[in-house]
Structure formats: C-alpha cells, structure tokens
Write a protein that holds these residues in place. Structure first.
Motif, PDB file in Angstrom:
ATOM      1  N   LEU A  78     -19.426  27.673 -11.294  1.00  0.00           N
ATOM      2  CA  LEU A  78     -18.506  26.609 -10.893  1.00  0.00           C
ATOM      3  C   LEU A  78     -17.076  27.123 -10.828  1.00  0.00           C
ATOM      4  N   LYS A  89     -29.982  21.487  -5.392  1.00  0.00           N
ATOM      5  CA  LYS A  89     -28.558  21.678  -5.144  1.00  0.00           C
ATOM      6  C   LYS A  89     -27.820  20.347  -5.125  1.00  0.00           C
ATOM      7  N   SER A  90     -28.409  19.354  -4.471  1.00  0.00           N
ATOM      8  CA  SER A  90     -27.761  18.039  -4.401  1.00  0.00           C
ATOM      9  C   SER A  90     -27.670  17.398  -5.782  1.00  0.00           C
ATOM     10  N   GLU A  92     -24.897  19.134  -7.743  1.00  0.00           N
ATOM     11  CA  GLU A  92     -23.565  18.725  -7.295  1.00  0.00           C
ATOM     12  C   GLU A  92     -23.214  17.327  -7.801  1.00  0.00           C
ATOM     13  N   ILE A 103     -22.402  17.687 -11.502  1.00  0.00           N
ATOM     14  CA  ILE A 103     -21.124  18.379 -11.687  1.00  0.00           C
ATOM     15  C   ILE A 103     -19.962  17.459 -11.321  1.00  0.00           C
ATOM     16  N   ASP A 104     -20.117  16.683 -10.262  1.00  0.00           N
ATOM     17  CA  ASP A 104     -19.055  15.745  -9.874  1.00  0.00           C
ATOM     18  C   ASP A 104     -18.792  14.728 -10.982  1.00  0.00           C
ATOM     19  N   SER A 139     -13.690  21.236  -6.343  1.00  0.00           N
ATOM     20  CA  SER A 139     -14.706  21.952  -7.125  1.00  0.00           C
ATOM     21  C   SER A 139     -15.699  22.604  -6.172  1.00  0.00           C
ATOM     22  N   THR A 148     -19.374  24.540  -6.218  1.00  0.00           N
ATOM     23  CA  THR A 148     -20.572  24.858  -6.990  1.00  0.00           C
ATOM     24  C   THR A 148     -21.383  25.912  -6.247  1.00  0.00           C
ATOM     25  N   TYR A 158     -24.760  27.429  -5.998  1.00  0.00           N
ATOM     26  CA  TYR A 158     -26.120  27.144  -6.444  1.00  0.00           C
ATOM     27  C   TYR A 158     -26.924  28.417  -6.689  1.00  0.00           C
TER      28      TYR A 158
END
Length: 458
Positions: free
Chosen positions: A134, A213-214, A217, A220-221, A387, A389, A391
């Motif tokens: 990240l 991946k989605s 994300e 992380i958001d 940000s 990311t 993956y």
C-alpha cells in the motif's frame, strides 16, 4: 360360515381378474371413447388392487388378501425410498471438492472466474504490513506551496517594522505575523501527515485467507477512511486545547490585538495593559476570544478603512485572526493588485510594488474560496488523499497454501442413475424381508384381537 365367505370372496376375485384380462369390444358401440377411458381406468384400478408380488399360490383367501396388502405397502415404501435416494444423490453427490497446491496469481484469477462462490485459499502469512502493498499520498492546499508564505512576501509586509504606528486592523507589518503563522500551520500539517502515514503503513493487515482485488480495495478504503478521521480528529482536538489554554490564560498580544498596553521607558522589560480592545460591535477581547473586525488598509491619521480585504478578519490574537479569516482575496488577482496598490500608496513606507500571482482554484477542490482557514486547518490543509493498492505484492505476501473449490460432475446424470440402480438391489432385498414381516405381525395382532373379542348375545 367363515370358510364359505372366503370361498365366495376368492371366487369374486377370480372373476374380477378374468374381467380385467378380457376386453370389451362392444364398448365403442355402447359408450364411445369416454367409456373406453373410464373402463380402462377401472380395469387399471382393479388390476392394482389385485396385484400380488408375494403370491404364494395359496388357496386361502385370507393369505391372498394379506399378500396384496403387503404388496401395496411394499410399493409405497419402495417408491418413497427411490425418491429419497434420487433427491439425496442429486443434491450431494454431484458436488465434489478439488484443490490446487501453491497456486499462482494467474491460476487464482482463473479459478475466481468460474468458482468465485466456493473458492477458498488460506494464506501462508496472515499478518502483512501495509507498507508491503500500500502507498498513501496527499495533495495539500495550494496556499502551502504559494508565494504568500514565502520569505519575500513576509519581508515585504514587514518593511516598515514600526507596527505601533498602524491601526491594529491594518495588515501592514502585522500581516507578516499572520502569514508566518500560516506557514507554520502548513509545515505542522505536513509533518503530522507524514508521521501518521508512516506509522499507519507499519501497522499489520490481518487476513486468514486470500481475497480478491476488489475486496482488498474496499477493505483498504475503509481502513484509510478510519485512519484519516482519527488523524484529523487528534490534530483538531490538540490544536483546540492549545488555543483554549492560550485564551484561558489571557495572554497579552505583543501586537496590541487584545489589549492596548504601555511600556515603561525606564525598564525595557516592564509593560502595563491599559485597556482591552473593543471591536466595532462592542465585543471585548478581555472577556472573549472570538471578537473580530474587518481587516485591510487603514489611514494612519484618521484610522478610516481605505481598503477592506474580502474575508480577512482581525481577531484578538494572531492565531484567532488567521483562523477566522478566509483566502478568497488571494484567489482573485484584482484583489491582490488592489491590496498591493494600497500598500504602496505611502511611498515612504513601501517604496516598491511586489509581483504576486493569485492562487489557482479548481472546481474539484475540496475547499471553497470562502472556506475559513480554521476549517482548512482542521483538515490539515489536505485537498486530496490518494491510496494505491498493489495486489500482486499482497498476493506474494499472502502466498496461499492451496485453493479449494466446489465443482459439479460433468456426467452427473449417468452418475445419478448408476448410483440409484446400485442402491435399488439392496433396497429391494431389505423391503422384501421387512415389509412382509411387519404386515404378518400386524395381521396376527388383529386376528388375536378378534378372537379375544366377546360378542354379547342379543
């Protein structure tokens, strides 16, 4: 008498059986197609009632009746059992579990395309540092990189140095202190953001299994949003506490922003406050810290305002002055030119004009032109949080041990049929043994009950 009844019953059954086998060729003439259908249904019904799969070829009517009852129960339980077996086989046995050891990222993506609902990939490493996958960047307000906090602008405002000769609402000389504090706020914000981001990236992201991946994300958001809110809240609370301490202790401003004071010429270290500052609306800086006046350029003799800087408010201290003001004039080149024009109207004080360019404003900006600096400061002067990311890096850190998934057999129809046929043999043997035994016991109990029943004489 009983034997005669059984013989009569047996004779009637034989007659019905013969009737079922025979075919009435005159039915077409007598009743048409409807009679054929009705007669066929009746014959089928009679045939089922007379069906005997356990025929012992006995001439005893009671034995034949019991065998037909046994046949009916046998067929009912047989059909129910077959239905249960078929349903169970279709529901469970067509699904199998398969797995791949140490899958690559491409293999995982392919599996996710077809088996996303059941795919399970446990991570070899469940605690991963954010810094390994990240990156967080921030975009600061344009004021923090503008010429308005540069040395040339600060020196220009402080050219005269004799601030006592100007009205407290005048931006000349005192303006250098305002923009110096603005510079400090920008630096503090940048340091706070950098330290907070570094501390956050060194934290651990815990995840027991590999996620898409989605999904990564999204998580992380949410984490970054929480981190951002906590960072801003801590800074805002600390800054507010500092302001409350300063205002609560009634520190006297050296720029006469809250008190007019007198200095003992015999002792350079002694000053005496004379009276508190009253703003235009009669707000006293001795009792309140949120009193404001319009800031700008004032005449040195009459103290009349010659130029009002839009959005600039003079408070009871340098801190409150800056926080209660806006930057709207600095976005307008005309406003800046007028400010510099009035600054240089007295040539002895400001002998030259400085070139200053207006701040760039974007409609996508997080802040409006007339946003108070207090609100911008609460956001740590951050226009945008970015940000990124990675993956692939996250996948390498997770390093899934294996990936398991559910799949259906391609030949599940043949598999189901063979499974059912394989169970039918054992089911037939079991029912052929159990059903007759149960029916026999029931009939024996019934016969015993009838023999023990005493019929009263009439």
């Amino acid at each position: 008498m009983k034997n005669n009844n059984y013989k009569s019953h047996w004779a009637s059954e034989v007659k019905l059986n013969r009737y079922f086998i025979s075919y009435d060729y005159n039915s077409l003439e007598n009743g048409g197609i409807y009679n054929i259908i009705v007669n066929s249904i009746n014959r089928l019904k009679d045939g089922l009632l007379m069906l005997n799969l356990f025929d012992s070829e006995s001439s005893d009517a009671d034995t034949n009746y019991r065998e037909r009852i046994t046949t009916r129960f046998y067929l009912i339980f047989y059909l129910i059992s077959i239905f249960i077996i078929i349903f169970y086989t279709i529901a469970l046995n067509i699904i199998v579990y398969e797995s791949i050891s140490n899958p690559t990222e491409n293999e995982y993506n392919n599996l996710m395309m077809f088996y996303s609902k059941s795919l399970y990939c446990p991570c070899r490493k469940i605690s991963i540092e954010y810094t390994s996958f990240l990156k967080i960047e921030t975009k600061f307000h344009s004021i923090c990189s503008s010429d308005f906090i540069s040395k040339k602008w600060l020196k220009y405002l402080f050219l005269d140095k004799q601030w006592i000769g100007y009205d407290r609402r005048d931006i000349r000389v005192r303006g250098s202190a305002y923009f110096s504090f603005l510079l400090s706020l920008c630096k503090i914000s940048e340091i706070t953001i950098d330290n907070s981001i570094n501390q956050f990236l060194n934290d651990i992201f815990i995840n027991t299994q590999l996620i898409t991946k989605s999904e990564l994300e999204i998580q992380i958001d949410l984490v970054i949003l929480q981190f951002r809110n906590i960072t801003l809240e801590k800074f805002s609370e600390s800054f507010k506490l500092l302001r409350d301490i300063v205002n609560g202790n009634a520190f006297i401003s050296s720029y006469s922003l809250n008190w007019y004071w007198w200095k003992d010429l015999k002792d350079t270290f002694v000053t005496f406050p004379i009276k508190s500052v009253l703003t235009k609306d009669q707000c006293s800086c001795a009792t309140r810290s949120d009193c404001i006046d319009s800031g700008g350029i004032y005449d040195g003799l009459s103290n009349k305002q010659r130029f009002a800087i839009p959005g600039w408010n003079i408070g009871c201290s340098v801190v409150e002055t800056l926080l209660s003001s806006t930057l709207e004039c600095l976005y307008n080149q005309t406003c800046i030119d007028l400010l510099i024009f009035y600054l240089t109207s007295e040539l002895t004080t400001f002998p030259y004009r400085i070139n200053m360019s207006a701040l760039n404003f974007s409609d996508e900006s997080h802040f409006k032109r007339d946003t108070f600096i207090r609100n911008i400061s609460d956001e740590l002067f951050v226009e945008e949080w970015k940000s990124m990311t990675f993956y692939s890096s996250f996948y390498k850190q997770c390093a899934p041990i294996y990936c398991s998934y559910e799949t259906k057999k391609n030949d599940y129809i043949i598999y189901t049929i063979s499974k059912v046929l394989g169970l039918c043999g054992g089911l037939t043997i079991a029912l052929q043994f159990i059903i007759p035994l149960i029916i026999k016991i029931i009939f024996e109990i019934r016969n015993k009950y009838r023999r023990n029943t005493i019929t009263p004489d009439e």
